[in-house]
Design an enzyme around this catalytic site. Structure first.
Site, PDB file in Angstrom:
ATOM      1  N   TYR A  67       0.849  -1.192   0.000  1.00  0.00           N
ATOM      2  CA  TYR A  67       0.000   0.000   0.000  1.00  0.00           C
ATOM      3  C   TYR A  67       0.889   1.248   0.000  1.00  0.00           C
ATOM      4  O   TYR A  67       1.438   1.638   1.019  1.00  0.00           O
ATOM      5  CB  TYR A  67      -0.934   0.020   1.209  1.00  0.00           C
ATOM      6  CG  TYR A  67      -1.865  -1.163   1.317  1.00  0.00           C
ATOM      7  CD1 TYR A  67      -2.174  -1.949   0.203  1.00  0.00           C
ATOM      8  CD2 TYR A  67      -2.435  -1.513   2.541  1.00  0.00           C
ATOM      9  CE1 TYR A  67      -3.026  -3.041   0.312  1.00  0.00           C
ATOM     10  CE2 TYR A  67      -3.295  -2.601   2.654  1.00  0.00           C
ATOM     11  CZ  TYR A  67      -3.573  -3.363   1.536  1.00  0.00           C
ATOM     12  OH  TYR A  67      -4.410  -4.448   1.657  1.00  0.00           O
ATOM     13  N   HIS A 134       0.206 -11.955   1.266  1.00  0.00           N
ATOM     14  CA  HIS A 134      -0.849 -11.166   0.616  1.00  0.00           C
ATOM     15  C   HIS A 134      -1.414 -11.884  -0.605  1.00  0.00           C
ATOM     16  O   HIS A 134      -2.621 -11.876  -0.851  1.00  0.00           O
ATOM     17  CB  HIS A 134      -0.264  -9.804   0.225  1.00  0.00           C
ATOM     18  CG  HIS A 134      -1.275  -8.732   0.061  1.00  0.00           C
ATOM     19  ND1 HIS A 134      -0.964  -7.397   0.123  1.00  0.00           N
ATOM     20  CD2 HIS A 134      -2.611  -8.770  -0.160  1.00  0.00           C
ATOM     21  CE1 HIS A 134      -2.054  -6.676  -0.053  1.00  0.00           C
ATOM     22  NE2 HIS A 134      -3.066  -7.484  -0.233  1.00  0.00           N
ATOM     23  N   SER A 213     -13.100  -5.757   1.929  1.00  0.00           N
ATOM     24  CA  SER A 213     -14.129  -5.167   1.045  1.00  0.00           C
ATOM     25  C   SER A 213     -15.538  -5.649   1.397  1.00  0.00           C
ATOM     26  O   SER A 213     -16.304  -6.044   0.510  1.00  0.00           O
ATOM     27  CB  SER A 213     -13.824  -5.469  -0.426  1.00  0.00           C
ATOM     28  OG  SER A 213     -12.603  -4.897  -0.809  1.00  0.00           O
ATOM     29  N   PHE A 219     -19.301   0.222  -2.726  1.00  0.00           N
ATOM     30  CA  PHE A 219     -20.501   0.247  -3.569  1.00  0.00           C
ATOM     31  C   PHE A 219     -21.777   0.283  -2.729  1.00  0.00           C
ATOM     32  O   PHE A 219     -22.748   0.953  -3.089  1.00  0.00           O
ATOM     33  CB  PHE A 219     -20.515  -0.969  -4.499  1.00  0.00           C
ATOM     34  CG  PHE A 219     -21.657  -0.961  -5.476  1.00  0.00           C
ATOM     35  CD1 PHE A 219     -21.634  -0.131  -6.584  1.00  0.00           C
ATOM     36  CD2 PHE A 219     -22.766  -1.776  -5.284  1.00  0.00           C
ATOM     37  CE1 PHE A 219     -22.694  -0.109  -7.483  1.00  0.00           C
ATOM     38  CE2 PHE A 219     -23.828  -1.765  -6.173  1.00  0.00           C
ATOM     39  CZ  PHE A 219     -23.788  -0.935  -7.280  1.00  0.00           C
TER      40      PHE A 219
END
EC number: 1.1.1.-
Length: 351
Positions: A67, A134, A213, A219
């Site tokens: 990141y 990851h 997420s 969304f």
């Protein structure tokens, strides 16, 4: 849109996995503060947000060396100063590497060790609570990668081992070398393919589940309006689900969730997050945010109660047939759990 359910409930504690790690029942995904979701946000604001989360009881902080790269870990390192480190469970990840301008995945022992040392340095800590691979390196037997992580546990540099985007068979092979504490995977109302094989495998082996997420990359907070507001630097612009040809159909899912949220007296994002929280006491979602008001709203989702009938109703809105588009662009899809098998251990020649 309905008013948010208040963040009145104390954030409960939960056991993550069966190796002794205890975390907050909701974590904080820190990626969007520094990378992928538009320009990096102002550092003092993000440090204040992290401190607010910890004070509110959200103590599982999730980052990764990719990141930024590196800038998100440096941000957390600053936020952890002044006694904050002792109040949190710190999770970071290794394995995604940019070499010669190309995105690759590495899990060879020398890389694992160097990555861990780099993360310890940037975070300013002497031990990482939960260290994930990851993405799985398909060139290296998973036993070899976990073998090096096991050494790092023995040396006290990491406390618990995790995997992210790993298949059920890879999880089994890894767990046989050293107990895996947590598997991080994308799990939300519109990403449910993990339920068939990976979730049951984790439960059989006593492995905790960390849902990233859980709001469908934001969304379920705003539907199609979210996509209109994305900056050119936001990687969500490239996600198939957010492309115009899929968005119209997917927006209908959001509108149904939004209508149900109004009936429930909460926001659509709280409803979507509550659905993940209701999946079981072994599931810890880690929604990300860059705004204190959204963090408070996420905590409020812990007090939204859903009946089995309401769960079924929500699921009917986002059945596999209703969701249009993949969850990653093609270039990134080749490193998800569907493509995470590694060679047999017998094939490994130490380099």
């Amino acid at each position: 849109m309905a008013a948010a359910a208040p963040a009145t409930a104390a954030v409960r504690r939960m056991k993550l996995g069966s190796q002794g790690l205890e975390v907050s029942a909701q974590g904080l995904g820190c990626m969007g503060m520094s990378a992928f979701y538009g320009p990096p946000k102002p550092e003092p604001d993000m440090v204040a947000l992290i401190h607010h989360a910890v004070a509110a009881g959200v103590t599982l902080l999730d980052t990764s060396d990719i990141y930024g790269p590196h800038t998100n870990e440096l941000l957390l390192g600053k936020a952890l100063q002044g006694g904050v480190r002792d109040k949190v469970e710190l999770a970071t990840k290794f394995g995604i590497a940019f070499e010669d301008g190309k995105r690759g995945v590495r899990g060879d022992p020398a890389y694992v060790r160097a990555a861990c040392e780099g993360s310890l340095r940037r975070l300013g800590v002497d031990s990482i609570d939960l260290y994930y691979q990851h993405r799985v390196d398909k060139k290296v037997p998973i036993e070899v990668t976990i073998g090096e992580l096991k050494k790092l546990v023995e040396e006290g540099k990491i406390k618990y081992i995790g995997l992210s985007e790993a298949s059920a068979s890879t999880i089994r092979r890894a767990h046989a070398v050293h107990p895996i504490t947590a598997v991080q995977l994308e799990w939300s109302l519109w990403s449910r393919d993990v339920e068939e094989d990976i979730i049951p495998t984790c439960r059989e082996l006593g492995i905790g589940i960390v849902a990233y997420s859980p709001l469908g990359r934001g969304f379920f907070s705003a539907g199609a309006k979210l996509v209109e507001s994305l900056s050119d630097q936001d990687f969500r612009k490239h996600i198939p689900r957010f492309q115009q040809e899929n968005l119209e159909k997917n927006a209908e899912i959001f509108e149904r969730v939004n209508a149900m949220a109004a009936r429930k007296g909460c926001t659509p994002s709280q409803l979507a997050l509550a659905w993940v929280h209701h999946q079981g006491s072994d599931v810890c979602p880690i929604p990300g945010t860059t705004k204190i008001e959204n963090l408070n709203q996420n905590i409020g989702a812990l007090s939204v109660k859903l009946t089995p009938e309401e769960m079924a109703e929500l699921e009917s809105y986002a059945s596999t047939d209703d969701v249009r588009g993949d969850r990653y662009p093609q270039a990134m899809a080749n490193t998800t759990w569907q493509n995470s098998e590694t060679p047999p251990l017998s094939s490994w020649k130490a380099q």
